[in-house]
Design a protein around this motif. Structure first.
Motif, PDB file in Angstrom:
ATOM      1  N   VAL A   1     -19.343  14.030 -11.598  1.00 44.00           N
ATOM      2  CA  VAL A   1     -19.241  15.357 -10.997  1.00 44.00           C
ATOM      3  C   VAL A   1     -20.568  16.066 -11.249  1.00 44.00           C
ATOM      4  CG1 VAL A   1     -17.991  17.554 -11.007  1.00 44.00           C
ATOM      5  CG2 VAL A   1     -16.754  15.410 -11.363  1.00 44.00           C
ATOM      6  N   GLU A   2     -21.052  16.790 -10.266  1.00 44.21           N
ATOM      7  CA  GLU A   2     -22.408  17.351 -10.332  1.00 44.21           C
ATOM      8  C   GLU A   2     -22.543  18.523 -11.294  1.00 44.21           C
ATOM      9  OE1 GLU A   2     -23.659  18.309  -6.394  1.00 44.21           O
ATOM     10  OE2 GLU A   2     -23.845  16.204  -5.760  1.00 44.21           O
ATOM     11  N   TYR A   3     -21.449  19.172 -11.664  1.00 50.84           N
ATOM     12  CA  TYR A   3     -21.550  20.329 -12.551  1.00 50.84           C
ATOM     13  C   TYR A   3     -20.824  20.054 -13.875  1.00 50.84           C
ATOM     14  CZ  TYR A   3     -16.812  21.355 -10.828  1.00 50.84           C
ATOM     15  OH  TYR A   3     -15.483  21.273 -10.503  1.00 50.84           O
ATOM     16  N   GLU A   4     -21.162  20.835 -14.912  1.00 51.26           N
ATOM     17  CA  GLU A   4     -20.531  20.693 -16.227  1.00 51.26           C
ATOM     18  C   GLU A   4     -19.447  21.728 -16.467  1.00 51.26           C
ATOM     19  OE1 GLU A   4     -23.803  18.834 -19.311  1.00 51.26           O
ATOM     20  OE2 GLU A   4     -23.755  21.017 -19.050  1.00 51.26           O
ATOM     21  N   SER A   5     -19.644  22.912 -15.922  1.00 55.34           N
ATOM     22  CA  SER A   5     -18.760  24.030 -16.235  1.00 55.34           C
ATOM     23  C   SER A   5     -18.561  24.892 -14.997  1.00 55.34           C
ATOM     24  CB  SER A   5     -19.371  24.866 -17.365  1.00 55.34           C
ATOM     25  OG  SER A   5     -18.554  25.966 -17.700  1.00 55.34           O
ATOM     26  N   ALA A   6     -17.346  25.446 -14.842  1.00 53.45           N
ATOM     27  CA  ALA A   6     -17.084  26.292 -13.669  1.00 53.45           C
ATOM     28  C   ALA A   6     -15.905  27.224 -13.924  1.00 53.45           C
ATOM     29  CB  ALA A   6     -16.808  25.434 -12.441  1.00 53.45           C
ATOM     30  N   PHE A   7     -15.903  28.354 -13.230  1.00 55.44           N
ATOM     31  CA  PHE A   7     -14.758  29.257 -13.189  1.00 55.44           C
ATOM     32  C   PHE A   7     -13.700  28.646 -12.276  1.00 55.44           C
ATOM     33  CE2 PHE A   7     -12.837  32.842 -10.745  1.00 55.44           C
ATOM     34  CZ  PHE A   7     -12.054  33.366 -11.775  1.00 55.44           C
ATOM     35  N   VAL A   8     -12.428  28.738 -12.666  1.00 55.64           N
ATOM     36  CA  VAL A   8     -11.364  28.048 -11.925  1.00 55.64           C
ATOM     37  C   VAL A   8     -10.404  29.008 -11.221  1.00 55.64           C
ATOM     38  CG1 VAL A   8      -9.430  26.430 -12.093  1.00 55.64           C
ATOM     39  CG2 VAL A   8     -11.464  26.035 -13.455  1.00 55.64           C
ATOM     40  N   TYR A   9      -9.832  29.963 -11.955  1.00 56.17           N
ATOM     41  CA  TYR A   9      -8.901  30.884 -11.297  1.00 56.17           C
ATOM     42  C   TYR A   9      -8.786  32.180 -12.092  1.00 56.17           C
ATOM     43  CZ  TYR A   9      -5.044  29.947 -14.629  1.00 56.17           C
ATOM     44  OH  TYR A   9      -4.263  29.868 -15.757  1.00 56.17           O
ATOM     45  N   GLY A  10      -8.174  33.189 -11.451  1.00 52.21           N
ATOM     46  CA  GLY A  10      -7.886  34.459 -12.120  1.00 52.21           C
ATOM     47  C   GLY A  10      -9.092  35.367 -12.194  1.00 52.21           C
ATOM     48  N   GLU A  11      -9.170  36.136 -13.272  1.00 50.63           N
ATOM     49  CA  GLU A  11     -10.296  37.029 -13.509  1.00 50.63           C
ATOM     50  C   GLU A  11     -11.407  36.271 -14.245  1.00 50.63           C
ATOM     51  OE1 GLU A  11      -9.284  40.721 -15.463  1.00 50.63           O
ATOM     52  OE2 GLU A  11      -7.194  40.499 -14.825  1.00 50.63           O
ATOM     53  N   GLU A  12     -12.626  36.639 -13.989  1.00 48.79           N
ATOM     54  CA  GLU A  12     -13.738  36.065 -14.740  1.00 48.79           C
ATOM     55  C   GLU A  12     -13.872  36.790 -16.070  1.00 48.79           C
ATOM     56  OE1 GLU A  12     -17.400  34.849 -12.961  1.00 48.79           O
ATOM     57  OE2 GLU A  12     -16.633  35.215 -10.939  1.00 48.79           O
ATOM     58  N   ALA A  13     -14.133  36.027 -17.104  1.00 44.86           N
ATOM     59  CA  ALA A  13     -14.330  36.598 -18.438  1.00 44.86           C
ATOM     60  C   ALA A  13     -15.715  37.225 -18.537  1.00 44.86           C
ATOM     61  CB  ALA A  13     -14.181  35.501 -19.493  1.00 44.86           C
ATOM     62  N   PRO A  14     -15.915  38.156 -19.463  1.00 46.81           N
ATOM     63  CA  PRO A  14     -17.279  38.629 -19.710  1.00 46.81           C
ATOM     64  C   PRO A  14     -18.174  37.440 -20.044  1.00 46.81           C
ATOM     65  CG  PRO A  14     -15.670  39.969 -20.895  1.00 46.81           C
ATOM     66  CD  PRO A  14     -14.925  38.797 -20.337  1.00 46.81           C
ATOM     67  N   LYS A  15     -19.448  37.554 -19.741  1.00 45.16           N
ATOM     68  CA  LYS A  15     -20.366  36.448 -20.001  1.00 45.16           C
ATOM     69  C   LYS A  15     -20.312  36.031 -21.457  1.00 45.16           C
ATOM     70  CE  LYS A  15     -25.152  34.934 -19.392  1.00 45.16           C
ATOM     71  NZ  LYS A  15     -26.529  35.326 -18.963  1.00 45.16           N
ATOM     72  N   GLU A  16     -20.253  37.006 -22.347  1.00 43.80           N
ATOM     73  CA  GLU A  16     -20.093  36.756 -23.776  1.00 43.80           C
ATOM     74  C   GLU A  16     -19.071  37.759 -24.302  1.00 43.80           C
ATOM     75  OE1 GLU A  16     -24.069  37.401 -25.009  1.00 43.80           O
ATOM     76  OE2 GLU A  16     -24.705  35.332 -24.668  1.00 43.80           O
ATOM     77  N   PHE A  17     -18.114  37.299 -25.109  1.00 41.75           N
ATOM     78  CA  PHE A  17     -17.136  38.206 -25.695  1.00 41.75           C
ATOM     79  C   PHE A  17     -16.689  37.637 -27.036  1.00 41.75           C
ATOM     80  CE2 PHE A  17     -14.728  35.164 -23.255  1.00 41.75           C
ATOM     81  CZ  PHE A  17     -13.543  34.957 -23.942  1.00 41.75           C
ATOM     82  N   PHE A  18     -15.839  38.362 -27.736  1.00 39.21           N
ATOM     83  CA  PHE A  18     -15.489  37.974 -29.097  1.00 39.21           C
ATOM     84  C   PHE A  18     -14.022  37.605 -29.225  1.00 39.21           C
ATOM     85  CE2 PHE A  18     -19.330  40.445 -29.467  1.00 39.21           C
ATOM     86  CZ  PHE A  18     -20.076  39.721 -30.390  1.00 39.21           C
ATOM     87  N   ILE A  19     -13.789  36.570 -30.029  1.00 35.80           N
ATOM     88  CA  ILE A  19     -12.423  36.177 -30.380  1.00 35.80           C
ATOM     89  C   ILE A  19     -12.279  36.336 -31.896  1.00 35.80           C
ATOM     90  CG2 ILE A  19     -12.051  34.641 -28.428  1.00 35.80           C
ATOM     91  CD1 ILE A  19     -12.839  33.102 -31.802  1.00 35.80           C
ATOM     92  N   LEU A  20     -11.042  36.295 -32.367  1.00 33.28           N
ATOM     93  CA  LEU A  20     -10.770  36.364 -33.799  1.00 33.28           C
ATOM     94  C   LEU A  20     -10.264  35.029 -34.305  1.00 33.28           C
ATOM     95  CD1 LEU A  20      -8.855  39.742 -34.398  1.00 33.28           C
ATOM     96  CD2 LEU A  20     -11.103  39.125 -35.307  1.00 33.28           C
ATOM     97  N   GLU A  21     -10.690  34.670 -35.512  1.00 30.26           N
ATOM     98  CA  GLU A  21     -10.159  33.488 -36.198  1.00 30.26           C
ATOM     99  C   GLU A  21     -10.130  33.802 -37.680  1.00 30.26           C
ATOM    100  OE1 GLU A  21     -11.598  29.091 -35.770  1.00 30.26           O
ATOM    101  OE2 GLU A  21     -12.355  29.912 -37.664  1.00 30.26           O
ATOM    102  N   ASN A  22      -8.947  33.776 -38.264  1.00 37.39           N
ATOM    103  CA  ASN A  22      -8.790  34.126 -39.681  1.00 37.39           C
ATOM    104  C   ASN A  22      -9.350  35.518 -39.971  1.00 37.39           C
ATOM    105  OD1 ASN A  22      -7.850  31.396 -40.224  1.00 37.39           O
ATOM    106  ND2 ASN A  22      -9.996  30.773 -40.191  1.00 37.39           N
ATOM    107  N   GLY A  23      -9.245  36.426 -38.971  1.00 38.10           N
ATOM    108  CA  GLY A  23      -9.728  37.780 -39.142  1.00 38.10           C
ATOM    109  C   GLY A  23     -11.217  37.964 -38.959  1.00 38.10           C
ATOM    110  N   VAL A  24     -11.931  36.895 -38.620  1.00 42.49           N
ATOM    111  CA  VAL A  24     -13.381  36.933 -38.435  1.00 42.49           C
ATOM    112  C   VAL A  24     -13.699  36.915 -36.940  1.00 42.49           C
ATOM    113  CG1 VAL A  24     -15.580  35.784 -38.960  1.00 42.49           C
ATOM    114  CG2 VAL A  24     -13.693  35.690 -40.617  1.00 42.49           C
ATOM    115  N   SER A  25     -14.676  37.719 -36.516  1.00 46.77           N
ATOM    116  CA  SER A  25     -15.076  37.756 -35.109  1.00 46.77           C
ATOM    117  C   SER A  25     -16.142  36.709 -34.816  1.00 46.77           C
ATOM    118  CB  SER A  25     -15.644  39.137 -34.759  1.00 46.77           C
ATOM    119  OG  SER A  25     -14.627  40.101 -34.749  1.00 46.77           O
ATOM    120  N   TYR A  26     -15.966  36.014 -33.687  1.00 38.09           N
ATOM    121  CA  TYR A  26     -16.965  35.040 -33.244  1.00 38.09           C
ATOM    122  C   TYR A  26     -17.247  35.286 -31.763  1.00 38.09           C
ATOM    123  CZ  TYR A  26     -15.772  32.520 -37.530  1.00 38.09           C
ATOM    124  OH  TYR A  26     -15.559  32.173 -38.851  1.00 38.09           O
ATOM    125  N   GLN A  27     -18.521  35.264 -31.412  1.00 39.42           N
ATOM    126  CA  GLN A  27     -18.899  35.412 -30.008  1.00 39.42           C
ATOM    127  C   GLN A  27     -18.740  34.079 -29.287  1.00 39.42           C
ATOM    128  OE1 GLN A  27     -22.455  37.798 -28.339  1.00 39.42           O
ATOM    129  NE2 GLN A  27     -23.209  35.711 -28.439  1.00 39.42           N
TER     130      GLN A  27
END
Length: 387
Positions: free
Chosen positions: A158-184
């Motif tokens: 397949v010619e591409y590695e990554s793509a948007f598939v459905y729904g809303e697009e996420a911010p280009k960079e955003f933060f998630i939580l893991e064990n109370g710690v934020s990661y971009q």
């Protein structure tokens, strides 16, 4: 559905619960990228699976029951997978984890990871990519709360590695939580997302204070997730080393997101073996050293393989580890089992006294086939080196 007779040996393997199909399991193969019914030598049906080439094997056995890989089938799989992870949904301190993990959840060839309100599908062979619309439709029926989805292509063709598939697009960079710690994180930039979710139990040990009051060296640091976890758990100083130039920028973002001043945290863009030399030359030493290399790596100076070279990382680390220090030694190499990995570690210690404090495999959200040890690819040892 194509019928395919297998040898007694393969039939036994399937009956024992193994699901990965390999080229050597078949005398001759029909066209790939299709479902198959597998038969024993006496004509008895063993069940159904599919053939499609991926990085490991030539296909997957799926079920001893007659079934079709249709919408209802995948809806049932996703419903079970969601129920199994109810404890993760109820944990407000963690918003990113694996929702579906290949054969551990009943169908080898793809994974689904949750990052906040968005998901990432990873396709590992052409057949699952071929039926992805059915898989996506089933997923949306079971997970209507997911706002948007992305995909990663982890096979050739397949010619591409990554793509948007459905729904809303996420911010280009955003933060998630893991064990109370934020990661971009970033969901549509190549194959990486900014964090390896399978290490969340190991990072939890650092958040819980394994490196409290200590200095930590993080080798092959990527975005320095281990370093951030350690700092949040009280580490007084961290050094993160990675050859990729972008690693510094991505690593600093994690620290800033958690309100950590950068004064006592260093980010070094350098080959790991070169850094060992640098540290010895400048008389640098550390209380905790994390070593989590890729299974195989090559740069202009050298090649590295976990199976052959991991012991060198251990022996070099011991030279800059403070008395009574701790090593966190990790690999995700599926071709190196726990015993082989331990042999590499012991070769690096060369008889020096040490104690194994903790052992980690894949966390519970990364369900794996208990009948197939190779599917539990993650191996991590926390080791205290005696004075």
């Amino acid at each position: 559905m194509k019928k395919l007779t297998v040898s007694r040996q393969v039939a036994t393997k399937i009956k024992q619960g193994q699901s990965l199909l390999e080229k050597e399991d078949f005398e001759s193969l029909p066209a790939l990228d299709q479902p198959v019914q597998l038969l024993a030598g006496d004509g008895h049906s063993l069940g159904v699976g599919y053939l499609s080439e991926q990085n490991k094997g030539i296909g997957w056995f799926v079920s001893s029951e007659p079934l079709s890989f249709d919408l209802a089938f995948f809806q049932e799989l996703f419903t079970r997978a969601k129920s199994y992870r109810s404890s993760y949904y109820s944990d407000a301190s963690t918003t990113a984890f694996r929702l579906f993990n290949q054969e551990g959840d009943g169908f080898g060839g793809f994974t689904v990871d949750l990052y906040g309100e968005f998901v990432v599908f990873s396709w590992y062979n052409p057949y699952v990519f071929q039926i992805k619309e059915t898989i996506l439709a089933a997923f949306q029926a079971v997970f209507p709360e997911v706002r948007g989805a992305y995909e990663k292509i982890r096979f050739k063709g397949v010619e591409y590695e990554s793509a948007f598939v459905y729904g809303e697009e996420a911010p280009k960079e955003f933060f998630i939580l893991e064990n109370g710690v934020s990661y971009q994180v970033f969901l549509n930039d190549g194959l990486m997302t900014g964090i390896f979710l399978d290490q969340h139990e190991v990072r939890a040990s650092l958040v819980d204070g394994l490196a409290a009051g200590k200095s930590l060296l993080n080798m092959f640091s990527y975005t320095a997730a281990f370093s951030v976890a350690a700092a949040m758990g009280g580490a007084v100083q961290t050094t993160s080393v990675d050859l990729a130039k972008r690693s510094r920028e991505l690593s600093e973002a994690h620290f800033v997101a958690n309100g950590l001043a950068l004064d006592d945290h260093r980010f070094v863009v350098m080959d790991v073996f070169d850094y060992y030399k640098y540290a010895k030359r400048h008389e640098l030493s550390y209380d905790v050293i994390v070593i989590d290399p890729p299974s195989f790596a090559r740069n202009k100076k050298r090649t590295f393989s976990v199976a052959k070279d991991y012991h060198r990382l251990v022996s070099e680390a011991l030279e800059i580890l403070n008395p009574g220090g701790i090593l966190i030694l990790s690999t995700n190499a599926a071709n190196v089992n726990k015993e082989k990995f331990k042999k590499q570690i012991e070769k690096g210690f060369q008889g020096r006294k040490h104690r194994y404090l903790a052992t980690y495999g894949l966390p519970a959200d990364f369900r794996w086939n208990k009948k197939e040890e190779s599917s539990n690819y993650l191996k991590v040892f926390t080791i205290k080196v005696d004075v």
